[in-house]
Design a protein around this motif. Structure first.
Motif, PDB file in Angstrom:
ATOM      1  N   GLN A  53      30.043   7.368  26.544  1.00  0.00           N
ATOM      2  CA  GLN A  53      31.406   7.561  26.306  1.00  0.00           C
ATOM      3  C   GLN A  53      31.777   8.759  25.999  1.00  0.00           C
ATOM      4  OE1 GLN A  53      33.984   4.705  24.259  1.00  0.00           O
ATOM      5  NE2 GLN A  53      35.568   6.065  24.452  1.00  0.00           N
ATOM      6  N   ILE A  54      31.991   9.614  26.734  1.00  0.00           N
ATOM      7  CA  ILE A  54      32.430  11.192  26.715  1.00  0.00           C
ATOM      8  C   ILE A  54      34.031  11.171  26.022  1.00  0.00           C
ATOM      9  CG2 ILE A  54      32.629  13.513  27.260  1.00  0.00           C
ATOM     10  CD1 ILE A  54      29.904  12.261  27.295  1.00  0.00           C
ATOM     11  N   SER A  55      33.966  11.144  24.719  1.00  0.00           N
ATOM     12  CA  SER A  55      35.352  10.914  24.133  1.00  0.00           C
ATOM     13  C   SER A  55      36.171  12.358  24.032  1.00  0.00           C
ATOM     14  CB  SER A  55      35.424  10.154  22.862  1.00  0.00           C
ATOM     15  OG  SER A  55      34.305  10.881  21.889  1.00  0.00           O
ATOM     16  N   GLY A  56      35.411  13.489  24.350  1.00  0.00           N
ATOM     17  CA  GLY A  56      36.143  14.540  24.098  1.00  0.00           C
ATOM     18  C   GLY A  56      35.641  15.720  24.854  1.00  0.00           C
ATOM     19  N   ILE A  57      36.274  16.939  25.383  1.00  0.00           N
ATOM     20  CA  ILE A  57      35.507  17.906  26.127  1.00  0.00           C
ATOM     21  C   ILE A  57      36.209  19.145  25.772  1.00  0.00           C
ATOM     22  CG2 ILE A  57      36.619  17.218  28.221  1.00  0.00           C
ATOM     23  CD1 ILE A  57      34.142  18.239  29.544  1.00  0.00           C
ATOM     24  N   CYS A  58      35.565  20.336  25.624  1.00  0.00           N
ATOM     25  CA  CYS A  58      36.397  21.556  25.750  1.00  0.00           C
ATOM     26  C   CYS A  58      35.257  22.603  25.970  1.00  0.00           C
ATOM     27  CB  CYS A  58      36.833  22.100  24.464  1.00  0.00           C
ATOM     28  SG  CYS A  58      35.726  22.184  22.875  1.00  0.00           S
ATOM     29  N   SER A  59      35.603  23.921  26.360  1.00  0.00           N
ATOM     30  CA  SER A  59      34.724  24.783  26.769  1.00  0.00           C
ATOM     31  C   SER A  59      34.877  26.104  26.223  1.00  0.00           C
ATOM     32  CB  SER A  59      34.956  25.313  28.492  1.00  0.00           C
ATOM     33  OG  SER A  59      36.213  25.614  28.486  1.00  0.00           O
ATOM     34  N   THR A  60      33.700  26.716  26.114  1.00  0.00           N
ATOM     35  CA  THR A  60      33.977  28.043  25.326  1.00  0.00           C
ATOM     36  C   THR A  60      34.188  29.368  26.470  1.00  0.00           C
ATOM     37  OG1 THR A  60      31.500  28.482  25.541  1.00  0.00           O
ATOM     38  CG2 THR A  60      32.096  27.089  23.755  1.00  0.00           C
ATOM     39  N   PRO A  61      34.694  30.459  25.929  1.00  0.00           N
ATOM     40  CA  PRO A  61      34.905  31.440  26.720  1.00  0.00           C
ATOM     41  C   PRO A  61      33.663  32.097  27.490  1.00  0.00           C
ATOM     42  CG  PRO A  61      35.847  32.040  24.494  1.00  0.00           C
ATOM     43  CD  PRO A  61      34.975  30.714  24.617  1.00  0.00           C
ATOM     44  N   SER A  62      32.487  31.831  27.145  1.00  0.00           N
ATOM     45  CA  SER A  62      31.233  32.277  27.735  1.00  0.00           C
ATOM     46  C   SER A  62      30.852  31.232  28.836  1.00  0.00           C
ATOM     47  CB  SER A  62      29.668  32.176  26.838  1.00  0.00           C
ATOM     48  OG  SER A  62      29.844  30.986  26.008  1.00  0.00           O
ATOM     49  N   GLY A  63      31.653  30.042  29.224  1.00  0.00           N
ATOM     50  CA  GLY A  63      31.464  29.066  30.201  1.00  0.00           C
ATOM     51  C   GLY A  63      30.620  27.689  29.726  1.00  0.00           C
ATOM     52  N   GLN A  64      30.163  28.009  28.637  1.00  0.00           N
ATOM     53  CA  GLN A  64      29.473  26.662  27.999  1.00  0.00           C
ATOM     54  C   GLN A  64      30.385  25.628  27.843  1.00  0.00           C
ATOM     55  OE1 GLN A  64      27.472  28.859  24.666  1.00  0.00           O
ATOM     56  NE2 GLN A  64      25.652  27.986  25.443  1.00  0.00           N
ATOM     57  N   VAL A  65      30.049  24.401  27.856  1.00  0.00           N
ATOM     58  CA  VAL A  65      30.806  22.898  27.669  1.00  0.00           C
ATOM     59  C   VAL A  65      30.379  22.474  26.319  1.00  0.00           C
ATOM     60  CG1 VAL A  65      31.787  20.897  28.618  1.00  0.00           C
ATOM     61  CG2 VAL A  65      31.526  22.889  30.050  1.00  0.00           C
ATOM     62  N   ILE A  66      31.127  21.921  25.489  1.00  0.00           N
ATOM     63  CA  ILE A  66      30.966  21.176  24.513  1.00  0.00           C
ATOM     64  C   ILE A  66      31.804  19.821  24.434  1.00  0.00           C
ATOM     65  CG2 ILE A  66      31.049  21.117  21.844  1.00  0.00           C
ATOM     66  CD1 ILE A  66      31.251  23.961  21.867  1.00  0.00           C
ATOM     67  N   VAL A  67      30.842  18.525  24.558  1.00  0.00           N
ATOM     68  CA  VAL A  67      31.325  17.297  24.814  1.00  0.00           C
ATOM     69  C   VAL A  67      31.038  16.528  23.476  1.00  0.00           C
ATOM     70  CG1 VAL A  67      31.044  17.205  27.148  1.00  0.00           C
ATOM     71  CG2 VAL A  67      29.452  16.381  25.923  1.00  0.00           C
ATOM     72  N   ALA A  68      31.838  15.455  23.260  1.00  0.00           N
ATOM     73  CA  ALA A  68      31.477  14.409  22.223  1.00  0.00           C
ATOM     74  C   ALA A  68      31.144  13.126  22.738  1.00  0.00           C
ATOM     75  CB  ALA A  68      33.079  14.056  21.431  1.00  0.00           C
ATOM     76  N   ASP A  69      29.996  12.830  22.300  1.00  0.00           N
ATOM     77  CA  ASP A  69      29.302  11.559  22.694  1.00  0.00           C
ATOM     78  C   ASP A  69      29.536  10.457  21.571  1.00  0.00           C
ATOM     79  OD1 ASP A  69      27.778   9.406  23.482  1.00  0.00           O
ATOM     80  OD2 ASP A  69      25.815  10.511  23.985  1.00  0.00           O
ATOM     81  N   PHE A  70      30.491   9.700  22.132  1.00  0.00           N
ATOM     82  CA  PHE A  70      31.042   8.406  20.921  1.00  0.00           C
ATOM     83  C   PHE A  70      29.892   7.458  20.633  1.00  0.00           C
ATOM     84  CE2 PHE A  70      33.155   4.658  19.966  1.00  0.00           C
ATOM     85  CZ  PHE A  70      34.365   4.902  19.172  1.00  0.00           C
ATOM     86  N   HIS A  71      29.258   6.893  21.618  1.00  0.00           N
ATOM     87  CA  HIS A  71      28.277   5.781  21.214  1.00  0.00           C
ATOM     88  C   HIS A  71      27.158   6.430  20.491  1.00  0.00           C
ATOM     89  CE1 HIS A  71      30.668   2.970  23.006  1.00  0.00           C
ATOM     90  NE2 HIS A  71      30.827   3.386  23.882  1.00  0.00           N
TER      91      HIS A  71
END
Length: 323
Positions: free
Chosen positions: A188-206
């Motif tokens: 369950q991806i409970s959160g997501i945001c991106s960095t200026p360099s194009g990388q994506v950071i996601v929160a894996d709930f379970h």
């Protein structure tokens, strides 16, 4: 009368325009329904393929067990046949020596018989406890229970647009975020945001992880947090804030790796979080709080104890206004 006639003609023109628009909408609706039907069928094919893969894995396990047991049983059959033949040969030899053998030959025959009898008895003693193997199939009822709780393959969402606006989805993609250290098979991806360099950071709930994705959406780094992350937001171009339980965990991107930093402990649950101009906004479920980046509680902005606010997007920051 001319004015009345002009008004009538204007209304007729408007009706014709509206009629043409609605007729075009009917055609677009049919095309859209056909596309959605194909998407549903494609989704069903993916589910069938996933079930086929699971079945293939289970069948391989069954085949491996059958091969192992068959090999063991055949080995027992061959050993029994060999020992039986050896004993039969010795028995016939002993019967032939009963009236014409010397003491030395009798001694040798007796010794060989005892050795073979001892070998046979030892083999039977070691193997008589083998229980007839009985295989049972313990079905993975989680799959059936999960599917039985689902009411559809997905949701049909109607988007209302102004006549002059067009919203088009150019493409959709699926990416696998599973990594070997994951302990849960449920994602369950409970959160997501991106960095200026194009990388994506996601929160894996379970799996209680925060994962960094590269530009191809492969997991390039991850770090564990001490709770199930509910949401996250950008703080700087290389730092995010993640919330779980009653805590705010700051995580930075350093040399392409996620690194846990300082952690703030709050006096209430943390459900949603956003950052705007050096200020943190955190929801508890029923209230919206304002904090500094050092964890200092500024004030409670809003509370509704009579209802439970489950939204994660707690503020919309535009032109320095908080909504």
């Amino acid at each position: 009368m001319q004015r009345l006639s002009n008004n009538l003609q204007t209304i007729v023109n408007e009706l014709n325009k509206f009629k043409s628009t609605q007729e075009a909408s009917i055609q677009n609706l049919e095309v859209s329904c056909t596309q959605k039907l194909q998407e549903m069928r494609d989704q069903r094919k993916k589910l069938n393929a996933a079930l086929d893969a699971i079945e293939k894995t289970t069948l391989k396990e069954l085949d491996d067990i059958r091969t192992t047991l068959t090999t063991s049983l055949k080995k027992d059959v061959d050993n029994c046949r060999r020992l039986k033949d050896d004993l039969q040969t010795l028995s016939e030899a002993v019967n032939g020596l009963c009236y014409k053998s010397t003491k030395e030959i009798e001694f040798i025959a007796i010794r060989k018989c005892k050795d073979k009898i001892h070998e046979s008895e030892s083999y039977l003693k070691e193997n008589h406890v083998k229980v007839q193997s009985l295989m049972i199939f313990q079905a993975n009822t989680d799959i059936e229970q999960y599917l039985s709780k689902q009411t559809s393959l997905g949701k049909i969402v109607m988007l209302k647009m102004n006549p002059d606006q067009t919203l088009t989805v150019k493409r959709t993609s699926e990416y696998i975020l599973k990594i070997p250290s994951d302990t849960s098979q449920s994602y369950q991806i409970s959160g997501i945001c991106s960095t200026p360099s194009g990388q994506v950071i996601v929160a894996d709930f379970h799996n209680k992880k925060v994962k960094l994705l590269d530009q191809h959406y492969n997991v390039s780094s991850h770090c564990n947090v001490s709770g199930s992350p509910r949401n996250l937001c950008n703080i700087t171009s290389s730092e995010v804030a993640v919330i779980f339980n009653n805590d705010v965990q700051f995580i930075s991107v350093t040399n392409g790796q996620l690194v846990n930093g300082r952690k703030l402990s709050l006096q209430h649950a943390a459900i949603g979080i956003a950052h705007h101009q050096g200020t943190l906004y955190v929801t508890s479920g029923t209230a919206l709080y304002q904090y500094t980046l050092t964890g200092l509680h500024v004030k409670k902005l809003y509370e509704d104890a009579g209802d439970y606010f489950t939204g994660k997007c707690i503020c919309s920051c535009f032109q320095s206004k908080i909504a």
